[in-house]
Design a protein around this motif. Structure first.
Motif, PDB file in Angstrom:
ATOM      1  N   PHE A  32      68.646  55.861  77.920  1.00  0.00           N
ATOM      2  CA  PHE A  32      67.794  55.140  76.995  1.00  0.00           C
ATOM      3  C   PHE A  32      67.421  55.983  75.782  1.00  0.00           C
ATOM      4  N   GLY A  33      67.385  55.321  74.629  1.00  0.00           N
ATOM      5  CA  GLY A  33      66.857  55.927  73.425  1.00  0.00           C
ATOM      6  C   GLY A  33      65.377  55.616  73.318  1.00  0.00           C
ATOM      7  N   ARG A  34      64.885  55.482  72.098  1.00  0.00           N
ATOM      8  CA  ARG A  34      63.464  55.202  71.885  1.00  0.00           C
ATOM      9  C   ARG A  34      63.234  53.699  72.081  1.00  0.00           C
ATOM     10  N   LEU A  35      62.904  53.323  73.299  1.00  0.00           N
ATOM     11  CA  LEU A  35      62.769  51.910  73.626  1.00  0.00           C
ATOM     12  C   LEU A  35      61.701  51.231  72.782  1.00  0.00           C
ATOM     13  N   ARG A  36      60.558  51.865  72.620  1.00  0.00           N
ATOM     14  CA  ARG A  36      59.461  51.248  71.874  1.00  0.00           C
ATOM     15  C   ARG A  36      59.766  51.130  70.380  1.00  0.00           C
ATOM     16  N   HIS A  37      60.705  51.916  69.893  1.00  0.00           N
ATOM     17  CA  HIS A  37      61.108  51.799  68.493  1.00  0.00           C
ATOM     18  C   HIS A  37      61.772  50.449  68.244  1.00  0.00           C
ATOM     19  N   PHE A  38      62.412  49.896  69.273  1.00  0.00           N
ATOM     20  CA  PHE A  38      63.090  48.606  69.166  1.00  0.00           C
ATOM     21  C   PHE A  38      62.282  47.482  69.802  1.00  0.00           C
ATOM     22  N   LEU A  39      61.589  47.787  70.900  1.00  0.00           N
ATOM     23  CA  LEU A  39      60.770  46.785  71.589  1.00  0.00           C
ATOM     24  C   LEU A  39      59.358  46.866  71.038  1.00  0.00           C
ATOM     25  N   THR A  40      59.196  46.431  69.805  1.00  0.00           N
ATOM     26  CA  THR A  40      57.906  46.532  69.130  1.00  0.00           C
ATOM     27  C   THR A  40      56.931  45.487  69.677  1.00  0.00           C
ATOM     28  N   ASP A  41      55.652  45.720  69.502  1.00  0.00           N
ATOM     29  CA  ASP A  41      54.657  44.757  69.966  1.00  0.00           C
ATOM     30  C   ASP A  41      54.810  43.422  69.251  1.00  0.00           C
ATOM     31  N   ASP A  42      55.225  43.464  67.989  1.00  0.00           N
ATOM     32  CA  ASP A  42      55.434  42.219  67.249  1.00  0.00           C
ATOM     33  C   ASP A  42      56.504  41.372  67.934  1.00  0.00           C
TER      34      ASP A  42
END
Length: 340
Positions: A132-142
């Protein structure tokens, strides 16, 4: 769950209103039975570097997990116990003759593993042949606030942890009916395009997909090439750099990079990795010959070419396995009967 209750949940979800402010909780589940893969250390490493995401590994070999990051839960469960959970969730006895069939039940995880995803806003299913890379960079809260499902591949998909997301498999699907899938011993690939993806598509529910952000590696290539051929470059390398999954390539005479949410290396055999040596490593190069814990001093045409040398032995093994699989398929009673 009654269909009318699901219908009410769907109507409520069609036009999703923003939820409570703050980071949405995510829990990603992998079910892997049998000896854990040789590359487990890099899988765990990439999990650990996503400290704002929770992971769960369900396995019948918990003793083979070399170390457990603080955001990873290891749950011991065998095939019989998993089948009982799936049967209870489905409401009837399901067919689960071998571990590979578990893929068909991935859309059922939100129902079958309620106790595991209890505190998460979103749950997802993941595979082991990936990092996995930066998951939260792509799975944003928006994105999490505005979609009931995110990403569509069997190797990673997320579902909203509510009545709608957890029971999407109950909805109509013109290609595959969930009851048929759950009661046949054969693999139907219900977690893929003609399965739950088609179900969500027909439902009209809001979903998010961005295939271009996934580094899905072509298994039939002697080099590391993307299945999304339009993103390949003549000279390219794939690296993990402090939590980021990157494609390094040359365009217009300049070294450039593209970031991905994760890298999926299906049907490739990787050499064993010494677990404790890899526990704290934050940089590596992913090649056709294995994973190496170092980056080039500087990226240029020569160093990129060196990082993506062809592995002809992989091609030999790939097509040998494919031929064996094809022969098994043609000789299978199900296929023979269909041709009679």
């Amino acid at each position: 769950m009654a269909f009318d209750s699901l219908g009410r949940a769907i109507e409520k979800t069609r036009h999703i209103e923003n939820g409570e402010p703050g980071m949405k909780g995510i829990k990603l589940i992998s079910v892997y039975l049998g000896h854990l893969p040789a590359w487990l250390p890099i899988w765990l490493n990439s999990c650990a570097l996503n400290s704002d995401v929770d992971f769960c590994l369900i396995t019948d070999r918990p003793q083979e997990v070399p170390y457990i990051p603080t955001n990873v839960q290891v749950v011991a469960m065998n095939l019989l116990e998993i089948r009982e959970r799936f049967s209870h969730a489905a409401g009837f006895p399901v067919e689960l003759p071998k571990p590979y069939k578990i893929c068909d039940f991935k859309p059922l995880f939100g129902n079958a593993f309620k106790d595991i995803i209890l505190d998460a806003d979103f749950w997802g299913h993941i595979d082991m042949d990936m990092f996995f890379g930066r998951l939260r960079h792509f799975l944003t809260d928006d994105r999490l606030e505005n979609y009931v499902r995110l990403y569509a591949a069997g190797h990673l998909s997320l579902f909203r942890n509510d009545e709608c997301g957890n029971y999407l498999y109950l909805l109509p699907n013109q290609r595959l009916d969930w009851r048929t899938v759950f009661t046949t011993p054969y693999s139907c690939h219900f977690d893929e395009r003609h399965g739950i993806y088609q179900t969500v598509l027909e439902s009209g529910l809001p979903f998010f997909e961005d295939f271009s952000s996934v580094a899905d590696i072509l298994p039939s290539s002697s080099r590391i090439r993307l299945t999304n051929v339009g993103q390949n470059a003549k000279h390219q390398a794939f690296i993990f750099d402090n939590g980021r999954v990157l494609q390094i390539f040359i365009r217009d005479g300049k070294v450039r990079e593209r970031e991905f949410i994760y890298l999926h290396f299906q049907k490739r055999s990787l050499p064993a990795l010494p677990a404790h040596d890899w526990k704290d490593i934050r940089q590596w190069v992913f090649t056709a010959h294995g994973v190496y814990p170092e980056l080039a001093p500087s990226w240029n045409k020569k160093s990129i070419a060196a990082a993506n040398r062809p592995n002809l032995y992989h091609i030999y093994n790939f097509y040998k396995r494919k031929l064996r699989s094809d022969v098994k398929h043609w000789n299978h009673p199900r296929y023979s009967e269909s041709q009679a």
